[in-house]
Enzyme design. Structure first.
Site, short mmCIF file in Angstrom:
data_model
loop_
_atom_site.label_atom_id
_atom_site.label_comp_id
_atom_site.label_asym_id
_atom_site.label_seq_id
_atom_site.Cartn_x
_atom_site.Cartn_y
_atom_site.Cartn_z
N GLU A 217 15.15 -4.25 5.65
CA GLU A 217 14.11 -3.44 6.29
C GLU A 217 13.72 -4.01 7.66
OE1 GLU A 217 11.80 -2.25 2.17
OE2 GLU A 217 11.50 -4.22 3.03
N ASP B 234 7.92 -2.62 -4.67
CA ASP B 234 7.80 -2.43 -3.23
C ASP B 234 9.00 -1.73 -2.62
OD1 ASP B 234 9.64 -4.42 -3.58
OD2 ASP B 234 8.68 -5.90 -2.28
#
Ligand SMILES: NC(=O)c1ccc[n+]([C@@H]2O[C@H](COP(=O)([O-])OP(=O)(O)OC[C@H]3O[C@@H](n4cnc5c(N)ncnc54)[C@H](O)[C@@H]3O)[C@@H](O)[C@H]2O)c1
Length: 374
Positions: free
Chosen positions: A65, A240
């Site tokens: 990410e 998450d």
């Protein structure tokens, strides 16, 4: 110890040992406390930030990410991964680094490791949320998932929030043994009682706060309806990523749920299991006094934490300030310094033979500040 003398055209580099040195020289509690203050300060400036959900690249075993954010003065991004199977190959599940840059010029001011800093800032953020949402008399915490992040959460809740008993559970008994080893005979844990448990159910029983910190790329239900007593604060950190959850939807449905940045948590958090209209409150609203936290002592509150770029922005700001104060880190020769900034070619201009030869690139370009010695 390395030293950095700042110059507006230099980039500071902080390695994992620099960040570890910073924690050692300030102390763990002071570092977590300082980080919490920076994170609180930035959450309270929420509207000043140019925010976006992080950009995720998914693969069968994990995710990579990019997490950008900016206010008017600084820009930052973090590169971070999440690969739960990594530990079997000798790599951490979560690895990260990041950049803090000057918005007025774009000059990168800091390149830093963020693997250690992510654990620190996540723990500081968890405490910031719990301070606003948990019952103030909370003293007992369950800590489920005893891997890389767990010591930092345990220390933050003990030193900053007054938790004096932690009940531990991990499907891997060796992870729990490692956590106990690291927390026992530790000057930061004086007065902290630890109890290893045989199941999540046992760990959670009668806990005031429950922290879930597991890593598994699956739709898990570590916490199910009926496990939590009224008034519990659930600090849900491990769910998450799409397809990676820890909390049964019935638990969320019966609780008041708080998030960092709603557009990101709807996709990545345990919230991904809930209908689009399910009501949540952003943490900054509570910190700013624009929304209430828990409504009663019996309410179950959930901080559905996924990690937001603002927390890394705060962490980078904090690291930069403290490293400069303590003289930590070294200059990173990342951006060329040129006599004539329009003459980038000077770096690669071929050296000519004879008296009229152009100076070599090295002679023309100003040398980037040499790293100073340890
Ligand atoms: N929200 C955030 O800001 C944030 C920040 C960092 C990490 N994380 C997440 O936190 C989690 C933990 O990270 P880490 O670096 O400690 O990972 P890690 O791999 O070092 O540790 C995870 C632990 O969870 C245990 N576990 C897995 N399934 C379990 C289960 N069903 N019950 C009990 N224990 C179980 C594993 O045995 C392992 O010891 C990860 O999912 C990571 O993505 C979130």
């Amino acid at each position: 110890m390395t030293h950095f003398t700042p110059h507006c055209q230099e980039t500071l580099f902080l390695s994992p040992s620099d960040v570890a040195g910073l924690v050692r020289s300030q102390g763990m509690a002071a570092t977590l406390d300082g980080l919490e203050a920076y994170i609180r300060q930035d959450f309270s400036r929420w509207s000043r930030f140019d925010k976006s959900a992080r950009l995720a690249s998914h693969s069968p075993d994990g995710v990579i990410e990019l997490m950008p954010i900016a206010d008017g003065a600084h820009y930052s991004f973090k590169y971070v991964n999440g690969h739960p199977k990594n530990t079997s190959q000798g790599l951490p599940t979560v690895m990260a680094f990041g950049v803090l840059a000057d918005v007025s010029t774009g000059m990168p001011m800091l390149v830093s490791e963020l693997t250690l800093a992510t654990a620190l800032r996540t723990a500081a953020t968890s405490v910031l949320a719990a301070r606003a949402l948990a019952r103030p008399e909370s003293r007992v915490m369950a800590l489920i998932g005893n891997g890389a992040q767990s010591e930092f959460q345990a220390l933050a809740f003990h030193r900053l929030l007054g938790i004096d008993e932690i009940r531990l559970y991990d499907t891997d008994a060796a992870a729990t043994a490692k956590l106990v080893r690291n927390l026992q005979d530790n000057p930061d844990t004086a007065g902290l009682r630890l109890r290893a448990c045989a199941s999540s159910l046992e760990a959670v029983r009668d806990a005031d706060i429950v922290t879930t910190l597991t890593a598994d790329k699956t739709q898990a239900a570590i916490i199910t309806a009926g496990m939590l007593r009224p008034g519990t604060h659930l600090n849900a950190v491990g769910g998450d990523c799409p397809g990676k959850t820890e909390i049964h939807p019935e638990v969320l449905a019966a609780a008041k749920v708080f998030v960092e940045y709603e557009p990101q948590t709807r996709v990545e958090g345990d919230l991904q299991q809930m209908p689009a209209g399910f009501a949540v409150t952003e943490l900054w609203q509570v910190l700013a006094g624009q929304a209430t936290g828990r409504d009663s002592a019996a309410q179950v509150t959930v901080f559905d934490s996924v990690g937001f770029a603002l927390e890394d922005f705060s962490a980078l700001r904090y690291l930069y300030d403290q490293a400069r104060r303590l003289g930590l880190g070294r200059a990173l020769p990342l951006i060329p310094r040129l006599d004539d900034p329009k003459d980038l070619y000077q770096l690669v201009r071929p050296a000519l033979s004879g008296a009229c030869a152009a100076p070599s690139a090295g002679a023309h370009a100003k040398p980037v500040a040499e790293p100073l010695l340890n």
